[in-house]
Design a protein around this motif. Structure first.
Motif, PDB file in Angstrom:
ATOM      1  N   ALA A 249     -14.399  30.463  15.081  1.00  0.00           N
ATOM      2  CA  ALA A 249     -13.595  29.377  14.696  1.00  0.00           C
ATOM      3  C   ALA A 249     -12.138  29.891  14.948  1.00  0.00           C
ATOM      4  N   THR A 250     -11.856  31.077  14.824  1.00  0.00           N
ATOM      5  CA  THR A 250     -10.461  31.509  14.946  1.00  0.00           C
ATOM      6  C   THR A 250      -9.869  31.373  16.542  1.00  0.00           C
ATOM      7  N   ILE A 251     -11.057  31.656  17.226  1.00  0.00           N
ATOM      8  CA  ILE A 251     -10.794  31.296  18.753  1.00  0.00           C
ATOM      9  C   ILE A 251     -10.228  29.964  18.974  1.00  0.00           C
ATOM     10  N   ILE A 252     -11.339  29.002  18.716  1.00  0.00           N
ATOM     11  CA  ILE A 252     -11.174  27.817  18.641  1.00  0.00           C
ATOM     12  C   ILE A 252      -9.934  26.981  18.221  1.00  0.00           C
ATOM     13  N   PHE A 253      -9.650  27.592  17.039  1.00  0.00           N
ATOM     14  CA  PHE A 253      -8.119  27.263  16.326  1.00  0.00           C
ATOM     15  C   PHE A 253      -6.826  27.776  17.114  1.00  0.00           C
ATOM     16  N   THR A 254      -6.959  28.969  17.735  1.00  0.00           N
ATOM     17  CA  THR A 254      -6.042  29.539  18.456  1.00  0.00           C
ATOM     18  C   THR A 254      -5.972  28.672  19.857  1.00  0.00           C
ATOM     19  N   LEU A 255      -6.961  28.357  20.387  1.00  0.00           N
ATOM     20  CA  LEU A 255      -6.818  27.466  21.754  1.00  0.00           C
ATOM     21  C   LEU A 255      -6.399  26.081  21.355  1.00  0.00           C
ATOM     22  N   THR A 256      -6.544  25.708  20.114  1.00  0.00           N
ATOM     23  CA  THR A 256      -6.048  24.250  19.951  1.00  0.00           C
ATOM     24  C   THR A 256      -4.480  24.323  19.476  1.00  0.00           C
ATOM     25  N   ILE A 257      -4.019  25.441  19.074  1.00  0.00           N
ATOM     26  CA  ILE A 257      -2.530  25.460  18.714  1.00  0.00           C
ATOM     27  C   ILE A 257      -2.075  25.746  20.102  1.00  0.00           C
ATOM     28  N   LEU A 258      -2.623  26.384  21.234  1.00  0.00           N
ATOM     29  CA  LEU A 258      -2.252  26.526  22.653  1.00  0.00           C
ATOM     30  C   LEU A 258      -2.019  25.071  23.191  1.00  0.00           C
ATOM     31  N   PHE A 259      -2.950  24.285  23.187  1.00  0.00           N
ATOM     32  CA  PHE A 259      -3.131  23.035  23.504  1.00  0.00           C
ATOM     33  C   PHE A 259      -1.866  22.073  23.081  1.00  0.00           C
ATOM     34  N   VAL A 260      -1.716  22.301  21.768  1.00  0.00           N
ATOM     35  CA  VAL A 260      -0.562  21.497  20.908  1.00  0.00           C
ATOM     36  C   VAL A 260       0.768  21.971  21.661  1.00  0.00           C
ATOM     37  N   ILE A 261       0.960  23.330  21.630  1.00  0.00           N
ATOM     38  CA  ILE A 261       2.296  23.907  22.243  1.00  0.00           C
ATOM     39  C   ILE A 261       2.214  23.191  23.511  1.00  0.00           C
ATOM     40  N   LEU A 262       1.277  23.632  24.577  1.00  0.00           N
ATOM     41  CA  LEU A 262       1.486  22.981  25.944  1.00  0.00           C
ATOM     42  C   LEU A 262       1.686  21.682  26.108  1.00  0.00           C
ATOM     43  N   LYS A 263       1.328  20.723  25.013  1.00  0.00           N
ATOM     44  CA  LYS A 263       1.436  19.425  25.020  1.00  0.00           C
ATOM     45  C   LYS A 263       2.921  18.921  24.598  1.00  0.00           C
ATOM     46  N   LEU A 264       3.379  19.832  23.757  1.00  0.00           N
ATOM     47  CA  LEU A 264       4.654  19.707  23.305  1.00  0.00           C
ATOM     48  C   LEU A 264       5.682  20.057  24.543  1.00  0.00           C
ATOM     49  N   VAL A 265       5.532  20.995  25.301  1.00  0.00           N
ATOM     50  CA  VAL A 265       6.375  21.573  26.304  1.00  0.00           C
ATOM     51  C   VAL A 265       6.357  20.451  27.368  1.00  0.00           C
ATOM     52  N   GLN A 266       4.938  19.779  27.747  1.00  0.00           N
ATOM     53  CA  GLN A 266       5.000  18.954  28.758  1.00  0.00           C
ATOM     54  C   GLN A 266       5.710  17.401  28.010  1.00  0.00           C
TER      55      GLN A 266
END
Length: 269
Positions: A249-266
């Motif tokens: 669950a922690t790995i998936i949560f971390t990946l989701t946070i990374l996705f949100v950060i990259l989406k904001l960067v884009q």
């Protein structure tokens, strides 16, 4: 920093880190293909259908992941066959095999005499219990994925993005689809040990979706997905260990946070 270094003196943690790394390579390559073909629902069906194989394996005293692998591959080939030759809509065949696999798994686990296995590890994964033998299987699958995508990249791209063009050029489309479905099934089953049935699909989709924000060529998406998956998986594993949280669950949560950060960067780029 010293505490992190000391962690690597424990064999279970080294195995977990290697499992996270190898699973990230597999998920980055296979997940990019899944997302490119818009086959996420099919992969989810294969994932849940594999539980039927686990239940059968427990009942007969076989290794559970062997049963899951066989059942997953048969389910993947069955979905491809029924949607192309059997006259059944793809979403209908996925739904049937999805629910049938889960039902068979529950029934056989219930019918297994004696100790009833703890299903939480299969449903949510337990990367800290990965064995050396599991690492060999993951490494072999990662090597196969790299080799196949290197040798047959153009054929895979043609089938994934323009199946009509692939047929016109004489490519064995059905054979490629069957082999791809089998590889997806094997990759997913081997990653269940790390992420579990419930969460494994997120490992295959989130990094690919994040990489797709910045890259459009499939090879670049795969490289980006592998990098994102490695960063998210290793970071999530460390966070899970130090905060005493469930690793999957922690790995998936971390990946989701990374996705949100990259989406904001884009978005602000």
């Amino acid at each position: 920093m010293n505490e992190i270094i000391e962690l690597f003196s424990f064999a279970f943690f080294r195995n977990a880190m290697l499992a996270a790394l190898l699973s990230s390579i597999i998920a980055g390559i296979v997940g990019s293909y899944i997302v490119a073909r818009r086959n996420v629902f099919i992969s989810s069906g294969i994932t849940h259908a594999s539980f039927g194989g686990m239940g059968i394996a427990y009942y007969f005293g076989w290794p559970p992941f062997l049963g899951a692998g066989i059942f997953a591959v048969l389910s993947a080939l069955g979905i491809e066959w029924s949607s192309n030759k059997g006259g059944l809509r793809e979403d209908s065949s996925i739904a049937i095999l999805w629910s049938l696999g889960m039902a068979i798994g529950i029934l056989f686990v219930f019918l297994t005499p004696g100790y009833t296995p703890n299903l939480m590890g299969f449903l949510f994964g337990d990367i800290l219990t990965v064995k050396v033998s599991d690492l060999f299987w993951l490494a072999g699958t990662a090597a196969c994925c790299i080799l196949l995508i290197t040798l047959f990249y153009q054929a895979v791209v043609a089938v994934a993005f323009d199946i009509d063009y692939a047929k016109v050029t004489g490519l064995p489309v059905q054979t490629i689809k069957y082999i791809s479905a089998a590889m997806v099934a094997i990759a997913i089953v081997l990653s269940i040990k790390v992420m579990g049935i419930i969460l494994v699909l997120s490992l295959f989709t989130i990094p690919a979706a994040a990489a797709n924000l910045f890259a459009k060529n499939l090879n670049k998406v795969m490289v980006g997905a592998v990098l994102i998956s490695v960063i998210g998986s290793l970071s999530g594993l460390l966070i899970a260990y130090f905060l005493d949280l469930p690793s999957g669950a922690t790995i998936i949560f971390t990946l989701t946070i990374l996705f949100v950060i990259l989406k904001l960067v884009q978005f602000f780029k």
